[in-house]
Design a protein around this motif. Structure first.
Motif, short mmCIF file in Angstrom:
data_model
loop_
_atom_site.label_atom_id
_atom_site.label_comp_id
_atom_site.label_asym_id
_atom_site.label_seq_id
_atom_site.Cartn_x
_atom_site.Cartn_y
_atom_site.Cartn_z
N LEU A 64 0.83 -1.21 0.00
CA LEU A 64 0.00 0.00 0.00
C LEU A 64 0.86 1.25 0.00
O LEU A 64 0.56 2.23 -0.69
CB LEU A 64 -0.94 0.00 1.21
CG LEU A 64 -2.05 -1.06 1.15
CD1 LEU A 64 -2.97 -0.94 2.34
CD2 LEU A 64 -2.84 -0.94 -0.14
N VAL A 65 1.97 1.22 0.78
CA VAL A 65 2.86 2.37 0.80
C VAL A 65 3.47 2.57 -0.59
O VAL A 65 3.48 3.68 -1.14
CB VAL A 65 3.97 2.20 1.85
CG1 VAL A 65 5.03 3.28 1.70
CG2 VAL A 65 3.37 2.26 3.25
N VAL A 66 3.94 1.49 -1.22
CA VAL A 66 4.55 1.60 -2.55
C VAL A 66 3.52 2.11 -3.56
O VAL A 66 3.81 2.95 -4.41
CB VAL A 66 5.11 0.23 -3.01
CG1 VAL A 66 5.53 0.28 -4.47
CG2 VAL A 66 6.29 -0.16 -2.14
N ALA A 67 2.26 1.62 -3.43
CA ALA A 67 1.23 2.02 -4.39
C ALA A 67 0.89 3.49 -4.26
O ALA A 67 0.71 4.18 -5.25
CB ALA A 67 -0.02 1.16 -4.19
N ALA A 68 0.82 3.97 -3.02
CA ALA A 68 0.31 5.33 -2.83
C ALA A 68 1.41 6.38 -2.74
O ALA A 68 1.17 7.55 -3.04
CB ALA A 68 -0.55 5.37 -1.56
N PHE A 69 2.64 5.96 -2.34
CA PHE A 69 3.66 6.96 -2.02
C PHE A 69 3.94 7.97 -3.14
O PHE A 69 3.92 9.18 -2.89
CB PHE A 69 4.96 6.27 -1.57
CG PHE A 69 6.04 7.25 -1.19
CD1 PHE A 69 5.96 7.95 -0.01
CD2 PHE A 69 7.11 7.49 -2.05
CE1 PHE A 69 6.94 8.86 0.34
CE2 PHE A 69 8.09 8.40 -1.71
CZ PHE A 69 8.00 9.09 -0.51
N PRO A 70 4.20 7.53 -4.39
CA PRO A 70 4.52 8.52 -5.43
C PRO A 70 3.42 9.56 -5.59
O PRO A 70 3.70 10.75 -5.78
CB PRO A 70 4.67 7.69 -6.70
CG PRO A 70 4.98 6.32 -6.23
CD PRO A 70 4.27 6.16 -4.93
N GLY A 123 1.93 8.78 -14.15
CA GLY A 123 2.47 7.80 -13.22
C GLY A 123 3.98 7.70 -13.35
O GLY A 123 4.71 7.70 -12.35
N ALA A 124 4.46 7.64 -14.61
CA ALA A 124 5.89 7.58 -14.84
C ALA A 124 6.56 8.84 -14.31
O ALA A 124 7.61 8.78 -13.65
CB ALA A 124 6.18 7.42 -16.33
N LEU A 125 5.93 10.00 -14.54
CA LEU A 125 6.50 11.26 -14.05
C LEU A 125 6.58 11.27 -12.54
O LEU A 125 7.57 11.72 -11.97
CB LEU A 125 5.62 12.43 -14.50
CG LEU A 125 5.86 12.97 -15.90
CD1 LEU A 125 4.79 13.98 -16.26
CD2 LEU A 125 7.23 13.62 -15.97
#
Lengths: 405, 343
Positions: A27-33, B166-168
């Motif tokens: 969940l962290v990886v999915a939402a972090f960016p 998403g890539a950005l």
């Protein structure tokens, strides 16, 4: 507590902890960016690009230079969120009953949620700034409560203002709106007709249409655009003979005095995207139509409906969920498209996603970079609402083609 | 349904696919054998400079573009056969590389560079997408009902987001002063530039694609897990099968058709990789086949769109698509037979 499984067969504590830890990491990886670009978009470059992650979250430099949210504002925000969640719980089922007559119908729920979110957002935009100003001035007037009005969280909207007002991103927004609305309506009206017929026909022709559609779905979009570009650039000259023929030309001249140059026309893009999307649309809709028993349209035909009457009065009403789901995927295709729009639209008629390249390709100063981030967040926000409202339909759409096979 | 009614219903859809997919496809095929170029004409000019006793005159034959009535250079399509393909593939260099000159020189040619990346990208992401999707599906299937909704919601976000954006968003975490680059630098105590060399960009592109597609695999597998035959699971428990054995011998065989489905869709989509090149601005180091076609279609500076080269590279790209499609088509053929008998 009633245990359905004997003690020995239940997962061990270690296994359960491991599963939860794995999910938490995902969940962290999915939402972090996404969360991170949201945080960055509200900060001055000094904070947004700071090495210390806490600076990105709290924005001390932004707070010093531009101010931000005070403790009172944060409290108001939290209360507003709590009220919003409560309102959703209370209002959505009731509204769903009004909209669709059945509070458990997923579609009624989605419609009700959409209405509640729209009203809630409008209320928040009007009321929250006024409320915040009132509370802050009141707090700063009382000596002991002055700390409540001191900004604690650095926030600035200047990057959003730069993107939307100064750089005219609203024009791209309108273009995106035109293109997506057009694609969804045309795609669904053409697609449902075809998918219905394909689902009800056992002929060899129907099978081959579906197979050809499957091949078309796999085509890289750049292949098709390579085919569109020359005629689109030359369409004025190419269509001239048609405008000059006696009868047809007279009719066409009523619509437009001159043949159009299709390059740079949002309307042409709508047709292109609908066609590119058509194979996917008919496959998905057909798999929904297959779940509607043929007895239903046979019954309607016995009652004196023609094929089209049966389709319109009996099939479409039960098919609404499938149609909405397919519409969502058409929307996503049109909204997310970069390749086709970048090549076939010019700077004036550009949609949002290709237009963002003008921001990140220019990233010469750090302000440019934060502006690009603000534009990216602006593009993502509607998608976020979409997932919130239509989560069930999206899941249904993804599984429609797969699970029966 | 009668044939007439059938055609009436599918007519609009067929017409659109014919005009905007079939005809462009055919025209791309034809275009790839032609090159459109300005028509040049030999012009003889005589230039004289004053001299004594006679002016010195030189005759010069130059080629000049022919100007049409509208004041623009006249352009004409010239049949060039396979020449455009040849400039893309450079068969001599391919032969040399195969003869033992090594792949290094071959990978400097744009087409092979793109081909190499597209293939490795497609094949490397595949097991990760399936594995991660399966892991998330199994994990979500084992947690309490109340948590599943929110977990699915957050998991859908990477899938639903605009691919370029998403890539950005991942690029901004790793770009020069991005937060994760800083964290890595602090951890490894050395300078890191993620966008200075090809392989780190490629790593980020692979990560992005897995992040983007794993939710799709997860949703499909999760739906499949809801239909696992509980009797079979119970029987396995009675037989004393461990958790891992139940997964191996009951659950995975049940999911097998779905795994094949996800794999085929993923191969089809990953082969068309494009948005990553835009989002990560990787064109200086890493390019894909579809990006190559795109690149030929963009006018750059004074250079015009090279439609002919774009068409040729598009058709070469499609060779791979055909290979991926064959199993998918066979599967549909079998399903059609099963459903309608020998129609």
């Amino acid at each position: 507590v009633i245990q359905t499984q004997p003690e020995a067969l239940r997962p061990s504590a270690a296994l359960r902890a491991g599963v939860l830890a794995f999910l938490a990491v995902w969940l962290v990886v999915a939402a972090f960016p996404l969360v991170w670009i949201l945080l960055m978009s509200f900060k001055l470059p000094l904070d947004a690009l700071a090495a210390n992650p806490l600076h990105v979250v709290f924005g001390p430099a932004t707070r010093a230079a531009r101010g931000g949210a005070s403790a009172a504002d944060l409290a108001i925000g939290l209360v507003a969120i709590a009220i919003a969640i409560r309102a959703m719980r209370l209002l959505v089922p009731r509204l769903a009953r009004v909209v669709s007559g059945d509070e458990t119908a997923p579609l009624g729920r989605s419609a009700a949620m959409l209405i509640v979110i729209a009203i809630g957002l409008a209320l928040a935009i009007v009321a929250l700034p006024v409320l915040s100003r009132l509370v802050n001035t009141a707090a700063s007037a009382i000596p002991g409560l002055r700390w409540l009005a001191e900004p604690v969280l650095g926030l600035t909207l200047e990057h959003y203002r730069a993107v939307w007002v100064t750089h005219g991103f609203h024009r791209n927004f309108v273009n995106s709106l035109i293109v997506t609305a057009g694609v969804v309506t045309v795609s669904l009206s053409v697609g449902t007709l075809a998918a219905y017929a394909l689902s009800r026909s056992a002929s060899r022709l129907a099978f081959w249409i579906l197979i050809v559609a499957l091949i078309f779905r796999a085509l890289p979009h750049s292949v098709l655009v390579a085919g569109y570009l020359p005629p689109f650039l030359e369409s004025h000259a190419l269509l001239m003979p048609l405008w000059q023929t006696p009868v047809v030309g007279d009719v066409l001249r009523l619509v437009a005095a001159e043949p159009p140059t299709l390059y740079g026309q949002p309307l042409a893009i709508i047709l292109v995207l609908v066609s590119i999307n058509q194979p996917f649309t008919i496959w998905m809709l057909r798999s929904f139509f297959d779940t509607v028993p043929t007895e239903l349209d046979e019954a309607a035909r016995v009652d004196g409906c023609g094929h089209f009457g049966a389709f319109r009065r009996v099939i479409v009403p039960v098919m609404w969920p499938g149609v909405i789901t397919t519409g969502l995927f058409s929307f996503l295709l049109a909204y997310n498209d970069y390749l086709v729009c970048a090549l076939l639209l010019d700077a004036q008629s550009q949609t949002m996603v290709p237009a963002i390249t003008q921001f990140f390709n220019r990233e010469t100063t750090s302000t440019d970079q934060i502006e690009a981030i603000a534009a990216a967040v602006s593009i993502t926000a509607p998608l976020f609402v979409l997932v919130m409202v239509f989560q069930r339909q999206i899941v249904a759409g993804l599984t429609a083609g797969a699970v029966k096979g | 349904m009668k044939r007439g009614t059938f055609l009436l219903f599918v007519g609009p859809s067929l017409a659109m696919m014919l005009i905007f997919i079939a005809i462009p496809l055919a025209s791309v095929f034809v275009q790839s054998f032609y090159v459109t170029q300005p028509v040049y004409r030999q012009v003889e000019t005589e230039r004289c400079t004053p001299g004594f006793p006679n002016p010195i005159c030189t005759k010069e034959v130059r080629s000049a573009p022919e100007i049409g009535a509208d004041g623009r250079p006249v352009r004409r399509a010239v049949f060039v056969g396979l020449d455009t393909y040849r400039t893309l593939i450079e068969p001599e260099k391919l032969a040399a590389a195969l003869a033992g000159a090594g792949l290094g020189s071959l990978l400097k040619i744009d087409f092979y560079k793109a081909l190499r990346f597209t293939l490795t990208f497609t094949l490397i992401t595949l097991p990760f997408v399936i594995g991660l999707g399966l892991a998330i599906a199994l994990a979500v299937d084992s947690i309490v009902q109340a948590l599943r909704g929110p977990v699915i919601f957050v998991s859908l976000l990477p899938f639903i987001i605009t691919p370029v954006i998403g890539a950005l968003s991942i690029r901004w975490l790793f770009v020069g002063d991005g937060i994760l680059t800083r964290a890595l630098e602090a951890l490894l105590e050395r300078d890191i530039a993620m966008f200075a060399q090809g392989w780190t960009i490629e790593l980020l592109m692979l990560f992005y694609r897995v992040w983007h597609v794993a939710p799709f695999a997860f949703v499909i597998f999760y739906a499949g897990l809801q239909t696992v035959n509980q009797d079979a699971v119970d029987a396995a428990i009675v037989d004393g099968a461990s958790r891992l054995q139940r997964l191996r011998y009951v659950v995975l065989p049940h999911l097998a058709p779905l795994i094949v489905f996800v794999a085929l869709i993923h191969l089809m989509d990953a082969y068309r990789v494009f948005d990553e090149v835009i989002g990560f601005s990787s064109e200086a180091h890493v390019i894909s086949l579809q990006w190559l076609t795109f690149h030929f279609l963009v006018p750059e500076g004074s250079a015009e769109r090279s439609i002919s080269r774009a068409s040729a590279s598009a058709l070469l790209t499609m060779v791979g698509i055909v290979v991926i499609l064959v199993p998918l088509l066979r599967r549909n053929w079998r399903e059609h037979r099963r459903r309608w008998g020998r129609a």
